[in-house]
Design an enzyme around this catalytic site. Sequence first.
Site, PDB file in Angstrom:
ATOM      1  CE1 TYR A  90      -3.177  -2.866  -0.007  1.00  0.00           C
ATOM      2  CE2 TYR A  90      -3.711  -2.416   2.360  1.00  0.00           C
ATOM      3  CZ  TYR A  90      -3.755  -3.159   1.182  1.00  0.00           C
ATOM      4  OH  TYR A  90      -4.783  -4.147   0.937  1.00  0.00           O
ATOM      5  CG  HIS A  95      -1.597  -8.735  -0.734  1.00  0.00           C
ATOM      6  ND1 HIS A  95      -1.092  -7.525  -0.458  1.00  0.00           N
ATOM      7  CD2 HIS A  95      -2.907  -8.617  -1.072  1.00  0.00           C
ATOM      8  CE1 HIS A  95      -1.967  -6.465  -0.737  1.00  0.00           C
ATOM      9  NE2 HIS A  95      -3.103  -7.318  -1.106  1.00  0.00           N
ATOM     10  N   GLY A 111     -14.898  -0.329  -3.327  1.00  0.00           N
ATOM     11  CA  GLY A 111     -13.938   0.473  -3.861  1.00  0.00           C
ATOM     12  C   GLY A 111     -13.990   1.735  -3.656  1.00  0.00           C
TER      13      GLY A 111
END
Length: 285
Positions: A53, A127, A211
């Site tokens: 991120y 992930h 989102g």
Amino acid sequence: MPTRRIGDVEVSSIGLGAMPMSIEGRPDEERSIATVHAALDAGVTLIDTADAYHRDADEVGHNETLIAKALASHDRGGDVLVATKGGHLRPGDGSWTLDGSPRHLKEACEASLSRLGVEAIGLYQFHRPDPRVPYEESVGAVRDLLDEGKIVQAGISNANPDQIRLANEILGGRLVSVQNQFSPAFRSSEPELRLCDELGIAFLPWSPLGGITRAGELGSAHAPFAQIAEKYGVSPQRVCLAWMLAKSPVVVPIPGASRPETIRDSLAAAELVLDAEELAELDAV
């Protein structure tokens, strides 16, 4: 704030997804820290981050560093389960790549430990599957980290039912979480949610509101959410999270936020109880 469980840890029934604070369009650091503090003030004890991120190639782990700083500057920061992830990468050109090799995952975990400033990561999740690496090798690296005490609990992300079963087997029954995309517009993770419910594994929906770019359109895109929201005088986003919580006690949504007012609204969903008829109407969307 009502609570749920991730493995042996009791957490707030809704967590904070921290990704919007570090990628494209991110706010300044002051607002991001204010957002984290607002979440803590409202009772959040779960924050989701990842080493991937970040926005630019030279700032890997930007979000982990930000979260560590925000937690260190709040008197309840020590009460939070920080869930981070490894195996996904961002070269800095806006794309996402994969490296599920055991070597990379172990190196990534060490770097995350340093950025978070902890001796062991509370929840570490693989992930995303890397098609170039056998899944059992990637999860095996996570098992090694667990056995070595580098991480306290282990999870996986973006997994299908077969991968969930395999990961739990490799981890010796110690898989505590599955973090998959799930929202009113993205229902294909229903089988994974049902399997997690059956196995007692926490299911963490990512992008539960659709989102970053679409969360504000939830009500207009899915009319029943807007209609029920109007009935209760709340936002469609709050209705959405309440609907998810009602699906199973293993569900712990992690809505993303980069504004204090946004996360406060999301967290209020923990107190919104929808009746069976309303839930059925939303299920049918």
